[in-house]
Write a protein that holds these residues in place. Structure first.
Motif, PDB file in Angstrom:
ATOM      1  N   UNK A 463    -137.359 -59.176  50.216  1.00 41.37           N
ATOM      2  CA  UNK A 463    -136.047 -58.960  49.913  1.00 41.37           C
ATOM      3  C   UNK A 463    -135.397 -58.083  50.927  1.00 41.37           C
ATOM      4  N   UNK A 464    -134.255 -58.227  51.428  1.00 45.42           N
ATOM      5  CA  UNK A 464    -133.649 -57.210  52.364  1.00 45.42           C
ATOM      6  C   UNK A 464    -132.282 -56.942  51.917  1.00 45.42           C
ATOM      7  N   UNK A 473    -109.847 -65.589  59.351  1.00 45.17           N
ATOM      8  CA  UNK A 473    -108.626 -65.690  58.792  1.00 45.17           C
ATOM      9  C   UNK A 473    -108.823 -67.239  58.059  1.00 45.17           C
ATOM     10  N   UNK A 474    -108.320 -67.131  56.698  1.00 50.99           N
ATOM     11  CA  UNK A 474    -108.689 -68.417  56.210  1.00 50.99           C
ATOM     12  C   UNK A 474    -107.294 -69.607  56.579  1.00 50.99           C
ATOM     13  N   UNK A 475    -106.394 -68.920  56.912  1.00 53.89           N
ATOM     14  CA  UNK A 475    -105.273 -69.979  57.535  1.00 53.89           C
ATOM     15  C   UNK A 475    -105.469 -70.608  58.733  1.00 53.89           C
ATOM     16  N   UNK A 476    -105.896 -70.037  59.645  1.00 44.32           N
ATOM     17  CA  UNK A 476    -106.111 -70.602  60.898  1.00 44.32           C
ATOM     18  C   UNK A 476    -107.728 -70.821  61.452  1.00 44.32           C
ATOM     19  N   UNK A 477    -108.795 -70.100  60.706  1.00 46.70           N
ATOM     20  CA  UNK A 477    -110.048 -70.373  60.912  1.00 46.70           C
ATOM     21  C   UNK A 477    -110.650 -69.441  62.148  1.00 46.70           C
ATOM     22  N   UNK A 478    -109.714 -68.725  62.632  1.00 46.27           N
ATOM     23  CA  UNK A 478    -110.037 -67.559  63.755  1.00 46.27           C
ATOM     24  C   UNK A 478    -110.648 -66.348  63.199  1.00 46.27           C
ATOM     25  N   UNK A 479    -111.930 -66.174  63.923  1.00 40.41           N
ATOM     26  CA  UNK A 479    -112.710 -64.982  63.663  1.00 40.41           C
ATOM     27  C   UNK A 479    -111.967 -63.674  63.640  1.00 40.41           C
ATOM     28  N   UNK A 480    -112.003 -62.804  62.775  1.00 41.12           N
ATOM     29  CA  UNK A 480    -111.397 -61.505  62.982  1.00 41.12           C
ATOM     30  C   UNK A 480    -112.201 -60.238  63.087  1.00 41.12           C
ATOM     31  N   UNK A 481    -113.223 -60.612  62.579  1.00 44.23           N
ATOM     32  CA  UNK A 481    -114.411 -59.190  62.508  1.00 44.23           C
ATOM     33  C   UNK A 481    -115.804 -59.569  62.249  1.00 44.23           C
ATOM     34  N   UNK A 482    -116.694 -58.736  63.138  1.00 40.03           N
ATOM     35  CA  UNK A 482    -117.987 -58.780  63.090  1.00 40.03           C
ATOM     36  C   UNK A 482    -118.407 -57.444  62.731  1.00 40.03           C
ATOM     37  N   UNK A 483    -119.288 -57.293  61.823  1.00 40.72           N
ATOM     38  CA  UNK A 483    -119.738 -56.091  61.474  1.00 40.72           C
ATOM     39  C   UNK A 483    -121.036 -55.952  60.756  1.00 40.72           C
ATOM     40  N   UNK A 484    -121.770 -54.815  60.645  1.00 39.11           N
ATOM     41  CA  UNK A 484    -122.699 -54.627  60.137  1.00 39.11           C
ATOM     42  C   UNK A 484    -123.337 -53.154  60.199  1.00 39.11           C
ATOM     43  N   UNK A 485    -124.441 -52.805  59.332  1.00 36.08           N
ATOM     44  CA  UNK A 485    -124.962 -51.296  59.657  1.00 36.08           C
ATOM     45  C   UNK A 485    -126.482 -51.310  59.294  1.00 36.08           C
ATOM     46  N   UNK A 486    -127.151 -50.288  59.578  1.00 38.62           N
ATOM     47  CA  UNK A 486    -128.091 -49.771  59.004  1.00 38.62           C
ATOM     48  C   UNK A 486    -128.179 -49.151  57.726  1.00 38.62           C
ATOM     49  N   UNK A 487    -129.098 -48.847  57.060  1.00 37.95           N
ATOM     50  CA  UNK A 487    -128.917 -47.778  55.810  1.00 37.95           C
ATOM     51  C   UNK A 487    -129.558 -48.276  54.470  1.00 37.95           C
ATOM     52  N   UNK A 488    -130.799 -49.203  54.860  1.00 39.41           N
ATOM     53  CA  UNK A 488    -131.582 -49.502  53.458  1.00 39.41           C
ATOM     54  C   UNK A 488    -130.600 -50.219  52.466  1.00 39.41           C
ATOM     55  N   UNK A 489    -130.618 -50.032  51.283  1.00 42.48           N
ATOM     56  CA  UNK A 489    -129.795 -50.456  50.226  1.00 42.48           C
ATOM     57  C   UNK A 489    -128.371 -50.015  50.267  1.00 42.48           C
TER      58      UNK A 489
END
Length: 581
Positions: A463-464, A473-489
């Motif tokens: 498990x990770x 954006x749910x209205x038009x389907x356009x990507x609005x953000x890409x995000x992530x991080x390290x940090x364990x739990x």
């Protein structure tokens, strides 16, 4: 199996990890505005490698491969070709999840981390050596993604890393600090000879470090593909390193390496309403717990008074933090009970989506009161109460995150890891091996003998908490953000914080990333040290919470859409940057 587990020790309970890696201070970052494409990565040299590929007409996947190969060299403490990764990809039409998580060798059993005394091994006795090394999956996963979405030749993507490995790269302040503070890496003669001077001190900041052994491996990978790592002499070197450790050998074989296969899974997506708008949030499904936990926290919060609480003096208020940490306790209770490799464990109610059903989240939200529950119990999203036991809190570390948007509208969020700082501290051919098997439960069953979903099993993926995330954006389907991080739990909290900051409080990506960190893993309320006023801390304690202030070294990377293009943010707690045009 239950009879064998009847005398199992109780679940492991340890102090929650204060941070995935040692902190190295804060540096002011303004954020970066670009028009067409961007790459956000944890080291400037790695970001530049991705930048080169994007400028040459490469895709987001091309850039990610170049970035990851350089990170193997310049950020060896966090990720690399000796570890695993989750890649969430959007091709302009659909979201795909590429699973490069490590697997347990075929020869392990569920008592891998039980010592001769019948008790769970201390964490670092399990980590350092070959015992905890999982079969690496990053390169084979990237090869799979490149076949589908690459534009540049595979071999070209390795050139920046090969050049840096041969010609040298300057040791960064962060790498120097982590080397100086690590007590285990020097135990491996190969690692000691590479990272440290003859007197045992780490190479100084700015020292040009060369890695011809890694350059040779990368040349082979560039020509032969992932097969060069999983078969032949490099694979033999990995297996010998794992199995011949004098104090803590592992059980990996050549057959394990040759047989490793990445998985292509369905992304786990949910709708979320924040600040009067509807968003479609996609994350990585099990074996990662990240997307489920983030979705549960945000979903529960949206049903609470916290949904309308603004920042106060630029910070989350005590009222909001109370509701957030209570929501987090509920999510982490479910995480401990249910989430594990879906090839081995059935989801509750027959679907992981059962944990995100509106009625179920409403039931969970109703449990939050004015006083802290301190420790939440798992819910029952299906018709039947689960037969398995809950996994105790364990140390969980590691990782690095990459976010990329290319000129064609392809985008990705990729989180990669070797788990602990410098992994298993075992170096082979210029790269470090992971210790990902310590992400399994150290004990196979709870005190009542009920098997734990995330116990060790042959061929299983641990498990990770990695949470690469794409928001639309749910209205038009356009990507609005890409995000992530390290940090364990704590990754779960770092990503949830950033989503709340951007979509709940109207911040830009950099402002949201820079907000102080906070969370609860179903224990104490944890606040980033020195970032919250005393009256907020006292208010949380008055509600019954145990509050701890400590370092919380996130490494968030994000790219968000703006009216003029894209705006990228990088965590001031690490060395990351955003580059683009």
């Amino acid at each position: 199996m239950l009879a064998a587990c009847a005398h199992a020790p109780p679940a492991v309970t340890v102090e929650p990890p204060s941070q995935p890696e040692a902190g190295t201070g804060l540096s002011n970052k303004p954020g970066w505005a670009v028009r067409t494409w961007a790459v956000a990565a944890a080291n400037p040299l790695a970001a530049d490698a991705g930048f080169q590929m994007l400028r040459a007409g490469g895709s987001a996947v091309d850039a990610a491969i170049a970035v990851q190969m350089v990170l193997t060299l310049v950020e060896p403490q966090s990720s690399g070709i000796g570890g695993g990764a989750f890649l969430l990809h959007f091709d302009g039409h659909r979201v795909e999840a590429f699973d490069g998580r490590e697997t347990a060798p075929a020869a392990v059993d569920d008592r891998l981390f039980i010592g001769a005394d019948g008790k769970a091994l201390p964490f670092y006795e399990a980590v350092v050596g070959g015992r905890a090394v999982g079969v690496p999956g990053t390169v084979r996963m990237l090869e799979m993604a490149h076949r589908q979405h690459g534009k540049l030749p595979w071999s070209r993507l390795f050139q920046p890393a090969i050049r840096l490995a041969e010609q040298g790269f300057p040791v960064s302040p962060r790498l120097h600090t982590l080397l100086a503070g690590d007590t285990h890496l020097k135990k491996d003669p190969v690692a000691a000879g590479y990272f440290y001077q003859p007197d045992g001190r780490p190479h100084r900041v700015g020292h040009e470090l060369r890695n011809p052994a890694l350059a040779a491996v990368l040349r082979r990978l560039a020509i032969e593909g992932a097969r060069a790592l999983h078969e032949g002499d490099i694979a033999q070197a990995i297996v010998e390193k794992v199995r011949s450790h004098p104090d803590n050998p592992g059980r990996m074989t050549l057959a394990d390496l040759a047989g490793y296969q990445p998985r292509q899974r369905s992304a786990l997506c949910h709708d979320w309403r924040a600040s009067g708008k509807d968003w479609h949030v996609c994350g990585f499904p099990p074996p990662s717990s990240g997307a489920i936990a983030v979705a549960q926290i945000l979903g529960i919060l949206s049903l609470r008074p916290a949904a309308s609480l603004p920042l106060r003096d630029g910070l989350p208020s005590a009222d909001w933090l109370h509701e957030y940490t209570e929501s987090a306790r509920l999510a982490f209770a479910d995480r401990a009970q249910y989430v594990a490799d879906p090839d081995f464990v059935q989801p509750p109610g027959g679907s992981w989506a059962s944990l995100l059903e509106p009625d179920y989240l409403a039931q969970r939200a109703a449990l939050i009161a004015s006083r802290s529950m301190r420790v939440a119990q798992p819910g029952v999203p299906g018709a039947l109460r689960p037969a398995q036991g809950a996994m105790g809190e364990q140390l969980e570390y590691g990782t690095s995150h990459i976010s990329i948007v290319d000129r064609w509208g392809n985008a990705l969020a990729m989180t990669a890891s070797i788990e602990d700082q410098f992994g298993s501290r075992q170096m082979v051919r210029g790269f470090l091996l992971n210790n990902q098997l310590t992400d399994f439960s150290f004990v196979p069953a709870d005190a009542l003998g009920r098997p734990i979903a995330n116990r060790v099993q042959p061929g299983k993926r641990p498990r990770s908490s990695m949470a690469p995330t794409l928001v639309f954006d749910r209205a038009d389907g356009r990507l609005v953000l890409t995000v992530g991080s390290p940090g364990g739990a704590q990754i779960i909290h770092y990503v949830a914080k950033t989503l709340q900051g951007v979509f709940g409080w109207g911040l830009d990506a950099q402002q949201a990333i820079t907000l102080p960190n906070f969370g609860s893993n179903n224990g104490p309320t944890v606040l980033e040290e020195g970032r919250f006023p005393s009256h907020a801390i006292q208010s949380l304690r008055a509600r019954g919470a145990e509050v701890r202030e400590q370092a919380m070294t996130s490494g968030l990377q994000a790219i968000m859409r703006t009216p003029d293009g894209w705006f990228g943010g990088a965590d001031p707690r690490r060395e990351g940057v955003v580059m683009g045009e």
